[in-house]
Scaffold this motif. Structure first.
Motif, PDB file in Angstrom:
ATOM      1  N   GLY A 623       0.799  -1.207   0.000  1.00  0.00           N
ATOM      2  CA  GLY A 623       0.000   0.000   0.000  1.00  0.00           C
ATOM      3  C   GLY A 623       0.841   1.269   0.000  1.00  0.00           C
ATOM      4  O   GLY A 623       2.070   1.237   0.119  1.00  0.00           O
ATOM      5  N   VAL A 624       0.155   2.405  -0.149  1.00  0.00           N
ATOM      6  CA  VAL A 624       0.805   3.719  -0.226  1.00  0.00           C
ATOM      7  C   VAL A 624       0.369   4.545   0.980  1.00  0.00           C
ATOM      8  O   VAL A 624      -0.827   4.600   1.294  1.00  0.00           O
ATOM      9  N   PRO A 625       1.302   5.216   1.681  1.00  0.00           N
ATOM     10  CA  PRO A 625       0.921   6.074   2.808  1.00  0.00           C
ATOM     11  C   PRO A 625      -0.087   7.142   2.361  1.00  0.00           C
ATOM     12  O   PRO A 625       0.006   7.667   1.255  1.00  0.00           O
ATOM     13  N   LYS A 626      -1.037   7.440   3.233  1.00  0.00           N
ATOM     14  CA  LYS A 626      -2.114   8.382   2.905  1.00  0.00           C
ATOM     15  C   LYS A 626      -1.582   9.744   2.485  1.00  0.00           C
ATOM     16  O   LYS A 626      -2.080  10.367   1.546  1.00  0.00           O
ATOM     17  N   ARG A 638       8.144   8.842  -5.609  1.00  0.00           N
ATOM     18  CA  ARG A 638       7.950   7.428  -5.277  1.00  0.00           C
ATOM     19  C   ARG A 638       7.603   7.332  -3.793  1.00  0.00           C
ATOM     20  O   ARG A 638       8.127   8.085  -2.981  1.00  0.00           O
ATOM     21  N   ALA A 639       6.712   6.407  -3.464  1.00  0.00           N
ATOM     22  CA  ALA A 639       6.334   6.223  -2.062  1.00  0.00           C
ATOM     23  C   ALA A 639       7.539   5.780  -1.254  1.00  0.00           C
ATOM     24  O   ALA A 639       8.371   4.997  -1.724  1.00  0.00           O
ATOM     25  N   ASP A 640       7.626   6.276  -0.016  1.00  0.00           N
ATOM     26  CA  ASP A 640       8.786   5.996   0.826  1.00  0.00           C
ATOM     27  C   ASP A 640       8.459   4.868   1.799  1.00  0.00           C
ATOM     28  O   ASP A 640       7.929   5.076   2.870  1.00  0.00           O
ATOM     29  N   ASN A 641       8.780   3.618   1.396  1.00  0.00           N
ATOM     30  CA  ASN A 641       8.649   2.485   2.318  1.00  0.00           C
ATOM     31  C   ASN A 641       9.687   1.426   1.952  1.00  0.00           C
ATOM     32  O   ASN A 641      10.426   1.562   0.956  1.00  0.00           O
ATOM     33  N   SER A 642       9.727   0.381   2.735  1.00  0.00           N
ATOM     34  CA  SER A 642      10.778  -0.632   2.555  1.00  0.00           C
ATOM     35  C   SER A 642      10.681  -1.328   1.218  1.00  0.00           C
ATOM     36  O   SER A 642      11.693  -1.730   0.632  1.00  0.00           O
ATOM     37  N   MET A 643       9.452  -1.447   0.677  1.00  0.00           N
ATOM     38  CA  MET A 643       9.258  -2.143  -0.597  1.00  0.00           C
ATOM     39  C   MET A 643       9.818  -1.323  -1.749  1.00  0.00           C
ATOM     40  O   MET A 643      10.511  -1.850  -2.628  1.00  0.00           O
ATOM     41  N   SER A 672      -5.700   3.509  -1.721  1.00  0.00           N
ATOM     42  CA  SER A 672      -4.732   2.611  -1.096  1.00  0.00           C
ATOM     43  C   SER A 672      -4.802   2.686   0.409  1.00  0.00           C
ATOM     44  O   SER A 672      -5.221   3.701   0.981  1.00  0.00           O
ATOM     45  N   GLU A 673      -4.375   1.605   1.054  1.00  0.00           N
ATOM     46  CA  GLU A 673      -4.320   1.524   2.504  1.00  0.00           C
ATOM     47  C   GLU A 673      -3.118   0.666   2.870  1.00  0.00           C
ATOM     48  O   GLU A 673      -2.877  -0.395   2.260  1.00  0.00           O
ATOM     49  N   ILE A 674      -2.359   1.146   3.852  1.00  0.00           N
ATOM     50  CA  ILE A 674      -1.140   0.434   4.238  1.00  0.00           C
ATOM     51  C   ILE A 674      -1.462  -1.013   4.619  1.00  0.00           C
ATOM     52  O   ILE A 674      -2.414  -1.284   5.355  1.00  0.00           O
ATOM     53  N   ASP A 675      -0.621  -1.939   4.064  1.00  0.00           N
ATOM     54  CA  ASP A 675      -0.717  -3.394   4.316  1.00  0.00           C
ATOM     55  C   ASP A 675      -1.973  -4.032   3.736  1.00  0.00           C
ATOM     56  O   ASP A 675      -2.253  -5.205   3.984  1.00  0.00           O
ATOM     57  N   LYS A 676      -2.767  -3.238   2.971  1.00  0.00           N
ATOM     58  CA  LYS A 676      -3.975  -3.821   2.361  1.00  0.00           C
ATOM     59  C   LYS A 676      -3.987  -3.670   0.850  1.00  0.00           C
ATOM     60  O   LYS A 676      -4.984  -3.969   0.208  1.00  0.00           O
ATOM     61  N   GLY A 677      -2.887  -3.187   0.284  1.00  0.00           N
ATOM     62  CA  GLY A 677      -2.789  -3.089  -1.157  1.00  0.00           C
ATOM     63  C   GLY A 677      -3.277  -1.773  -1.720  1.00  0.00           C
ATOM     64  O   GLY A 677      -3.702  -0.878  -0.995  1.00  0.00           O
ATOM     65  N   SER A 678      -3.204  -1.673  -3.059  1.00  0.00           N
ATOM     66  CA  SER A 678      -3.589  -0.448  -3.758  1.00  0.00           C
ATOM     67  C   SER A 678      -4.461  -0.782  -4.953  1.00  0.00           C
ATOM     68  O   SER A 678      -4.370  -1.876  -5.525  1.00  0.00           O
ATOM     69  N   SER A 679      -5.313   0.181  -5.330  1.00  0.00           N
ATOM     70  CA  SER A 679      -6.153   0.037  -6.527  1.00  0.00           C
ATOM     71  C   SER A 679      -5.976   1.285  -7.367  1.00  0.00           C
ATOM     72  O   SER A 679      -6.284   2.394  -6.921  1.00  0.00           O
ATOM     73  N   PHE A 680      -5.472   1.120  -8.589  1.00  0.00           N
ATOM     74  CA  PHE A 680      -5.276   2.233  -9.520  1.00  0.00           C
ATOM     75  C   PHE A 680      -6.399   2.207 -10.538  1.00  0.00           C
ATOM     76  O   PHE A 680      -6.649   1.180 -11.180  1.00  0.00           O
ATOM     77  N   PHE A 681      -7.096   3.364 -10.689  1.00  0.00           N
ATOM     78  CA  PHE A 681      -8.229   3.480 -11.603  1.00  0.00           C
ATOM     79  C   PHE A 681      -7.899   4.488 -12.698  1.00  0.00           C
ATOM     80  O   PHE A 681      -7.190   5.465 -12.460  1.00  0.00           O
ATOM     81  N   PHE A 682      -8.446   4.247 -13.897  1.00  0.00           N
ATOM     82  CA  PHE A 682      -8.457   5.304 -14.907  1.00  0.00           C
ATOM     83  C   PHE A 682      -9.689   5.112 -15.779  1.00  0.00           C
ATOM     84  O   PHE A 682     -10.230   4.004 -15.897  1.00  0.00           O
ATOM     85  N   THR A 683     -10.153   6.229 -16.347  1.00  0.00           N
ATOM     86  CA  THR A 683     -11.344   6.186 -17.197  1.00  0.00           C
ATOM     87  C   THR A 683     -11.012   6.678 -18.590  1.00  0.00           C
ATOM     88  O   THR A 683     -10.081   7.470 -18.787  1.00  0.00           O
ATOM     89  N   LEU A 684     -11.806   6.217 -19.556  1.00  0.00           N
ATOM     90  CA  LEU A 684     -11.691   6.653 -20.954  1.00  0.00           C
ATOM     91  C   LEU A 684     -13.082   6.920 -21.496  1.00  0.00           C
ATOM     92  O   LEU A 684     -14.029   6.172 -21.187  1.00  0.00           O
ATOM     93  N   PRO A 685     -13.228   7.976 -22.288  1.00  0.00           N
ATOM     94  CA  PRO A 685     -14.530   8.209 -22.916  1.00  0.00           C
ATOM     95  C   PRO A 685     -14.894   7.063 -23.843  1.00  0.00           C
ATOM     96  O   PRO A 685     -14.013   6.399 -24.417  1.00  0.00           O
TER      97      PRO A 685
END
Length: 686
Positions: A623-626, A638-643, A672-685
């Motif tokens: 996950g990514v810090p809030k 870039r997110a700052d964590n051990s990964m 995103s939520e720490i230790d619970k993963g991330s979801s990246f969304f994008f939309t297109l017309p």
């Protein structure tokens, strides 16, 4: 007939009785006569005129109450309302009740004076002849009594008309006073003075309710001791005025000494002698605002019910004066407050306009009708118009953007670059930031636009892009040669190499690849930002492209034992640049694989939402810090964590994705939520 003519010449009740006695005294066989008048207020008979009695000393104003009449013949007249004839024996019996009135008479007649079955008085006649009053004589006396009643009624009506006229005139005068000034003290003093005169009383006073203390305060106290009286305050229920205030109804007290509600302390302090009081409540819209008092009828007269009604009418007028004064005071306070607020708003408006006019950025404000309500000096200069803004092409474009905001055709906030081409090669670029203005009820009030001149920034950005592009091209050629040479050496084409040399050459090859990727990313972002890359849009099935992207990253996923699952409709038609969309999806899938530990889950979803195609790449990573979510799509972030520390990258991938998606008119974001993963969304017309 002589009596009728005489009675028609006067409307004075005393004169009427005098005429009646005079005419009766001249009748044949009449030796004495008298007239009594009924006083309803005191419930007694009052002697008005007497003729023929032997002793009339001390009889002026003689009266006898109805209860004291007892069983005399007069009571019979009152009860039966018809004439009575008495003989000598009956006369002797009745003398005990009416001494002095009856000389030695052989017969007596008592005739009631009636008006509409109401007893107004009696005519008493004595004669020295026995049986002097036959039917004809009684009939004549009845006619006399009727004419007397008619004359008395006419006198009463005339008096009532005069009283009504006086009361109406007084009420009219009081109404004029009430409406002549808004000075409450002056109005109430005038009203009470006029009331004293009309009601014929010694003094009047007026107490107003102090709502905070729930007490009555003397506002008006006429007379020499008025100032002393004003020192007193009465509680609710205290004294006659307090009782009236508490009960909310008028009170007439003819003798205050006999009434336990009378408050003696005022008289004791002022040395004023109160005999009788008429007190009425002062109300406005059913709410008590005070009590008015009329004190001591002149000439020892008594208050009547008519006085109560008239005083109540006067007090109603006074109540209007009190309410007018309160309303005026309230309006004055509101006007003063409005003027203060208007001045404050004007000062604030002037201050804001001064600040806005001193800004280098242009500011334009539009209301909900599409009219421009404010344009600062910088905006006028930027829009390049002096008198006719319609001649400015840029102005028209800006107006359309603002109208779209007001009419709800765009988001609450919007940023957009606009280019203004001047003479020759002079080009101005402005960052247009438009925000919707909303009231407390979330209803749109208009829109505001801030025009920021970013021409120099754009030039620097273009120079930077050109520099990056040139440097990247210059670096990519030697790096390609280094990459090729390294591969040849590793293959042994130039001779045998030892294990240590092999290890160093592999590190060189990997670093060369990383540099080449960095250069490619720099070239891509530079071209995208400068607009040198044109999107080659075409219609295609997004589902097919997504499946191809998953196949492309399968080898990377297998290396970390990731399971990649797909879930999207079989047919999602879009109009876009297929290669650039592939670049976005592969970038998101690659990031998901890189930043998810081994044995992780990677999922890709796609669906139709409100006419848009929405794609989601979800991972089970760290996950990514809030606090970093808003910066994630910026360059070199870039997110700052051990990964992330273990995974190499340029920090440009997501910035490139953002630019490609937005150039297609879409939107990209992350949840995103720490230790619970991330979801990246994008939309297109569609």
């Amino acid at each position: 007939m002589d009596l009728i003519q005489s009675l028609s010449s006067t409307i004075n009740s005393n004169k009427i009785f005098e005429i009646v006695i005079d005419k009766i005294s001249k009748m044949e066989d009449v030796d004495s006569c008298s007239v009594f008048k009924v006083d309803d207020a005191k419930n007694n008979f009052v002697l008005k005129y007497l003729w023929g009695a032997k002793d009339i000393n001390g009889l002026s104003g003689f009266s006898i109450s109805v209860p004291d009449i007892g069983d005399s013949v007069n009571l019979k007249v009152i009860q039966e309302m018809k004439p009575i004839v008495l003989g000598a024996d009956e006369i002797d019996k009745d003398r005990l009740k009416f001494p002095y009135f009856w000389p030695d008479s052989a017969s007596q007649a008592i005739v009631p004076i009636l008006s509409k079955s109401i007893l107004l008085g009696t005519i008493n006649i004595g004669s020295s002849r026995i049986d002097s009053f036959d039917e004809e004589g009684i009939e004549i006396l009845n006619i006399v009594a009727n004419q007397t009643a008619s004359a008395l009624e006419n006198a009463r009506l005339f008096k009532d008309i005069g009283q009504n006229a006086m009361e109406l005139s007084s009420l009219s005068d009081i109404s004029k006073v009430v409406n002549s000034t808004l000075d409450l003290k002056e109005v109430l003093n005038s009203v009470m003075k006029m009331t004293s005169k009309v009601l014929e009383v010694e003094v009047c006073s007026l107490l107003l309710l102090d709502e905070a203390a729930n007490e009555l305060v003397f506002e008006v106290a006429l007379g020499d001791k008025g100032n002393v009286v004003k020192e007193f305050r009465l509680k609710m229920g205290e004294g006659i005025a307090g009782w009236v205030a508490e009960k909310g109804e008028p009170l007439l007290v003819q003798d205050v000494k006999a009434d336990g509600r009378f408050y003696k302390k005022v008289d004791e302090k002022s040395q004023f002698i109160t005999k009788s009081i008429l007190a009425v409540p002062m109300k406005s819209k059913g709410r008590l605002i005070g009590v008015a008092e009329a004190i001591n009828k002149l000439e020892d007269k008594e208050f009547s019910e008519r006085d109560v009604e008239f005083f109540n009418a006067i007090v109603n007028q006074a109540a209007i004066a009190v309410e007018n004064a309160k309303l005026y005071r309230s309006m004055g306070d509101k006007v003063a407050e409005t003027e203060r607020l208007n001045k404050m708003l004007y000062d604030e408006k002037s201050k804001i306009e001064s600040i806005l006019n001193s800004m280098a950025a242009g500011v334009v404000v539009m209301d909900t009708t599409g009219a421009i309500v404010f344009t600062n000096n910088s905006a006028i200069e930027i829009l390049s118009y002096e008198e006719n803004p319609e001649e400015s092409r840029y102005y028209k474009n800006l107006m359309q953007l603002l109208k779209n905001s007001v009419l709800g055709k765009m988001a609450v906030q919007k940023s957009e670059k606009m280019v203004l081409e001047g003479a020759g090669k002079d080009v101005k670029v402005f960052n247009t930031k438009i925000s919707l203005i909303k009231g407390l009820d979330e209803i749109a009030l208009g829109a505001v636009c801030v025009l920021e001149d970013i021409s120099e920034i754009e030039k620097l950005s273009e120079l930077k892009s050109d520099f990056v592009s040139q440097v990247s091209h210059e670096l990519r050629t030697p790096l390609t040669s280094v990459k090729g040479a390294t591969k040849l050496i590793l293959r042994g084409s130039t001779g045998t190499i030892n294990e240590k040399q092999t290890k160093l050459l592999k590190i060189m090859s990997e670093d060369t690849d990383r540099l080449i990727n960095l250069i490619n990313d720099l070239l891509d972002i530079s071209k995208l930002e400068s607009g040198k890359i044109k999107m080659k849009k075409e219609d295609f099935d997004l589902s097919d492209v997504l499946h191809q992207c998953v196949e492309t990253v399968q080898s990377l996923a297998k290396d970390k034992n990731h399971k990649v699952s797909e879930k999207f409709n079989s047919s999602l038609k879009v109009n876009a640049d297929k290669d650039r969309i592939k670049q976005v999806v592969i970038n998101l899938l690659s990031n998901a694989i890189k930043f998810t530990p081994s044995e992780g889950q990677i999922e890709i979803f796609a669906r139709q939402v409100n006419g848009l195609s929405e794609v989601c790449v979800k991972d089970s990573g760290m996950g990514v810090p809030k606090e970093f979510l808003t910066k994630l799509f910026e360059k070199f972030q870039r997110a700052d964590n051990s990964m992330t520390a273990e995974v190499q990258g340029t920090g440009l991938g997501l910035a490139i994705c953002k630019k490609i998606v937005e150039d297609h008119g879409g939107k990209i974001w992350v949840e995103s939520e720490i230790d619970k993963g991330s979801s990246f969304f994008f939309t297109l017309p569609g």
